[in-house]
Design a protein around this motif. Structure first.
Motif, PDB file in Angstrom:
ATOM      1  N   ALA A   1     -43.452  -3.450 -26.729  1.00 28.61           N
ATOM      2  CA  ALA A   1     -43.185  -4.843 -26.375  1.00 28.61           C
ATOM      3  C   ALA A   1     -44.483  -5.648 -26.471  1.00 28.61           C
ATOM      4  CB  ALA A   1     -42.633  -4.917 -24.961  1.00 28.61           C
ATOM      5  N   ARG A   2     -44.431  -6.672 -27.264  1.00 31.20           N
ATOM      6  CA  ARG A   2     -45.644  -7.495 -27.439  1.00 31.20           C
ATOM      7  C   ARG A   2     -45.952  -8.257 -26.149  1.00 31.20           C
ATOM      8  NH1 ARG A   2     -46.204 -11.644 -32.127  1.00 31.20           N
ATOM      9  NH2 ARG A   2     -48.333 -11.972 -31.464  1.00 31.20           N
ATOM     10  N   GLY A   3     -47.195  -8.235 -25.755  1.00 31.06           N
ATOM     11  CA  GLY A   3     -47.592  -8.988 -24.567  1.00 31.06           C
ATOM     12  C   GLY A   3     -47.237  -8.303 -23.261  1.00 31.06           C
TER      13      GLY A   3
ATOM     14  N   THR B   1     -58.414  -6.270 -21.416  1.00 34.49           N
ATOM     15  CA  THR B   1     -57.576  -5.852 -22.547  1.00 34.49           C
ATOM     16  C   THR B   1     -56.363  -5.078 -22.031  1.00 34.49           C
ATOM     17  OG1 THR B   1     -58.690  -3.730 -22.757  1.00 34.49           O
ATOM     18  CG2 THR B   1     -59.634  -5.557 -23.999  1.00 34.49           C
ATOM     19  N   ARG B   2     -55.402  -4.844 -22.950  1.00 36.42           N
ATOM     20  CA  ARG B   2     -54.231  -4.065 -22.527  1.00 36.42           C
ATOM     21  C   ARG B   2     -54.616  -2.624 -22.210  1.00 36.42           C
ATOM     22  NH1 ARG B   2     -48.789  -4.785 -25.573  1.00 36.42           N
ATOM     23  NH2 ARG B   2     -49.910  -4.811 -27.529  1.00 36.42           N
ATOM     24  N   GLU B   3     -55.666  -2.134 -22.905  1.00 38.74           N
ATOM     25  CA  GLU B   3     -56.151  -0.778 -22.616  1.00 38.74           C
ATOM     26  C   GLU B   3     -56.686  -0.716 -21.179  1.00 38.74           C
ATOM     27  OE1 GLU B   3     -56.675  -2.380 -25.417  1.00 38.74           O
ATOM     28  OE2 GLU B   3     -55.603  -1.039 -26.775  1.00 38.74           O
ATOM     29  N   ASP B   4     -57.392  -1.811 -20.796  1.00 38.29           N
ATOM     30  CA  ASP B   4     -57.908  -1.866 -19.414  1.00 38.29           C
ATOM     31  C   ASP B   4     -56.753  -1.830 -18.419  1.00 38.29           C
ATOM     32  OD1 ASP B   4     -60.487  -2.044 -20.292  1.00 38.29           O
ATOM     33  OD2 ASP B   4     -60.651  -4.229 -20.060  1.00 38.29           O
ATOM     34  N   VAL B   5     -55.688  -2.561 -18.761  1.00 34.45           N
ATOM     35  CA  VAL B   5     -54.521  -2.596 -17.871  1.00 34.45           C
ATOM     36  C   VAL B   5     -53.923  -1.197 -17.760  1.00 34.45           C
ATOM     37  CG1 VAL B   5     -52.176  -3.499 -17.564  1.00 34.45           C
ATOM     38  CG2 VAL B   5     -54.004  -5.018 -18.346  1.00 34.45           C
ATOM     39  N   ALA B   6     -53.845  -0.499 -18.904  1.00 36.45           N
ATOM     40  CA  ALA B   6     -53.281   0.853 -18.902  1.00 36.45           C
ATOM     41  C   ALA B   6     -54.116   1.762 -18.003  1.00 36.45           C
ATOM     42  CB  ALA B   6     -53.237   1.401 -20.327  1.00 36.45           C
ATOM     43  N   LYS B   7     -55.449   1.630 -18.113  1.00 35.69           N
ATOM     44  CA  LYS B   7     -56.321   2.464 -17.276  1.00 35.69           C
ATOM     45  C   LYS B   7     -56.124   2.120 -15.798  1.00 35.69           C
ATOM     46  CE  LYS B   7     -60.029   3.291 -20.517  1.00 35.69           C
ATOM     47  NZ  LYS B   7     -61.224   2.653 -21.034  1.00 35.69           N
ATOM     48  N   LEU B   8     -55.963   0.821 -15.547  1.00 30.71           N
ATOM     49  CA  LEU B   8     -55.756   0.383 -14.159  1.00 30.71           C
ATOM     50  C   LEU B   8     -54.476   1.023 -13.602  1.00 30.71           C
ATOM     51  CD1 LEU B   8     -56.509  -1.471 -11.757  1.00 30.71           C
ATOM     52  CD2 LEU B   8     -55.272  -3.306 -12.876  1.00 30.71           C
TER      53      LEU B   8
END
Lengths: 331, 158
Positions: free
Chosen positions: B89-91, B61-68
């Motif tokens: 920004a979408r995506g 998920t995008r949340e996972d990306v943020a945590k990464l």
């Protein structure tokens, strides 16, 4: 066969850190020995009988020094006594080097009756080998041992240095870590103790020259030779370039000035090596982790196994905590 | 004089940038080559840091990306990113650093569009790939060319 065996054993004989050695039968009977103290034989025999067929590489710390035992094949065990102050790792590495030299030699089983620890037993071994015919690499028509098997082994070598009339200097040769040196026309002469060539080599390179040449078998790369001697690639390459200029070994010739400019240490790469417990490797990662032997880059492993590079990195990264190291090397 | 963090890294990187800029006439090509350099070293970064141990095995998920991104910043720069924006920004996920390490005390003129810190785009792309996320990362703004902050746009291809 026996000449090769003698050559392998002479590596031990000329090693200052070797106090003695013995080629023993699988029952622990000394067949050919050199300066190996008799009082150690019972202890070695006990250790051999304790492990029987399970014997791998074994070390025994004795009051005389460090004894390293290692099976050569199903019939023979090589036992070497090293000076007590030698590090265990070095003793094992030295033994492995000799074993590597013995790898290509097919030793016949020991005769039923023999006098123990006699140097002349090497000839006994040779006779058995010739009678068995198939084990002798170059039997002559009259059945007598051929005296120069090394020359025979050296003859198909690279033609690069096969024109001894042309004087070449060491700089005329290109030796890279990946180069595989082959035995040249004067290889045997260089290893003959009373030859001028041997004296020259001894004067310029001491025992280092002898040690490197012993490992030149047409299979090992410069990098492998250097690794097994704990020496730098450059030092080995330098010696080989000198040896090539004397026709002792054959290596490729330097090809023009453009190439000369490109002659570098090679590409620096890092290769994963897994040294952790095999039990920690998940079944789905086994193929990749098994390929991590410290000799291949992650790119090469991916290509070899037909998986993506990203997959290899992902997997390798997971095993760093279990003992996976990245080994830097030049290729 | 501004206090420089990690001057050795900075000096080495500026040598790379010099070399790339002196061998191309195109800003876009220079950006791409810096990204390529980042992708090249991404695997080493992944293998020599705690990123693999401190993140979930799969990023979905995008949340996972943020945590990464937080973990990457912590591992490489020992700090948090100034902002991780998942909304505007979408995506995409936008990562901002107001004290970017790569372009400290670098002031470029007449080089609009050049991303001095594009190497980090490549590193992010590589690490995301190792985490199973396909992405295109590029530097949107760079302090070296006059922006207030450095911002990277992580365009996710789910």
């Amino acid at each position: 066969m026996t000449t090769d065996l003698e050559r392998a054993l002479s590596k031990l004989r000329f090693d200052d850190q070797v106090l003695g050695y013995s080629l023993m039968t699988k029952d622990g009977r000394p067949f050919v020995s050199f300066s190996f103290p008799d009082e150690l034989f019972p202890r070695v025999r006990d250790s051999i009988s304790l492990y029987k067929s399970d014997l791998r590489l074994m070390t025994i710390d004795t009051e005389k020094g460090l004894v390293v035992l290692s099976p050569v094949d199903t019939n023979w065990i090589l036992t070497v006594l090293y000076v007590p102050e030698l590090q265990l790792g070095l003793a094992i590495a030295k033994t492995k080097n000799v074993l590597r030299l013995l790898e290509g030699i097919e030793l016949p089983p020991p005769p039923d009756e023999f006098e123990e620890s006699v140097e002349g037993n090497l000839q006994v071994l040779e006779t058995i080998a010739i009678n068995a015919a198939s084990t002798s690499p170059v039997p002559s028509s009259n059945g007598q041992p051929v005296d120069v098997p090394v020359t025979a082994a050296a003859s198909p070598a690279v033609t690069a240095a096969s024109a001894p009339i042309i004087e070449r200097s060491p700089e005329d040769f290109a030796v890279q870590p990946s180069t595989i040196p082959k035995r040249g026309e004067t290889y045997t002469t260089a290893l003959t103790l009373d030859s001028d060539l041997h004296k020259e080599m001894k004067k310029n390179h001491r025992n280092f020259g002898f040690d490197v040449l012993m490992l030149v078998d047409g299979k090992l790369t410069v990098e492998r030779i250097a690794d097994s001697m704990f020496q730098s690639n450059e030092r080995v390459a330098e010696l080989l370039m000198w040896a090539a200029s004397k026709g002792i070994v054959n290596v490729p010739l330097e090809t023009g000035t453009v190439k000369k400019k490109e002659a570098t240490l090679g590409r620096f790469v890092k290769c994963p090596k897994y040294e952790g417990p095999p039990a920690k490797v998940k079944p789905e990662h086994k193929r990749i982790i098994n390929a991590c032997d410290g000799t291949q880059t992650t790119d090469a492993i991916a290509e070899l196994l037909g998986v993506t590079h990203a997959k290899v990195i992902q997997t390798v990264a997971l095993y760093r905590k279990h003992g996976l190291k990245m080994i830097g090397r030049t290729v | 004089m501004a206090k420089i963090q990690n001057p050795l890294l900075l000096t080495l990187y500026s040598k790379y940038v010099d070399r790339i800029l002196s061998s191309t006439a195109s800003i876009e090509d220079a950006n791409q080559r810096l990204r390529d350099l980042g992708r090249d070293i991404g695997s080493q970064v992944y293998l020599t840091t705690e990123i693999v141990d401190k993140t979930k095995e799969t990023v979905s998920t995008r949340e996972d990306v943020a945590k990464l991104m937080d973990v990457i910043f912590k591992s490489l720069f020992n700090k948090k990113p100034s902002n991780v924006d998942m909304k505007t920004a979408r995506g995409s996920v936008r990562v901002t650093d107001k004290d970017c390490l790569w372009c400290q005390d670098v002031h470029l003129e007449g080089m609009r569009g050049f991303g001095y810190c594009e190497i980090f785009s490549g590193i992010l792309e590589a690490i995301l790939e190792f985490k199973g996320v396909e992405s295109k990362v590029f530097q949107e703004m760079c302090r070296a060319t006059g922006a207030e902050v450095c911002t990277w746009n992580v365009r996710l291809v789910w």
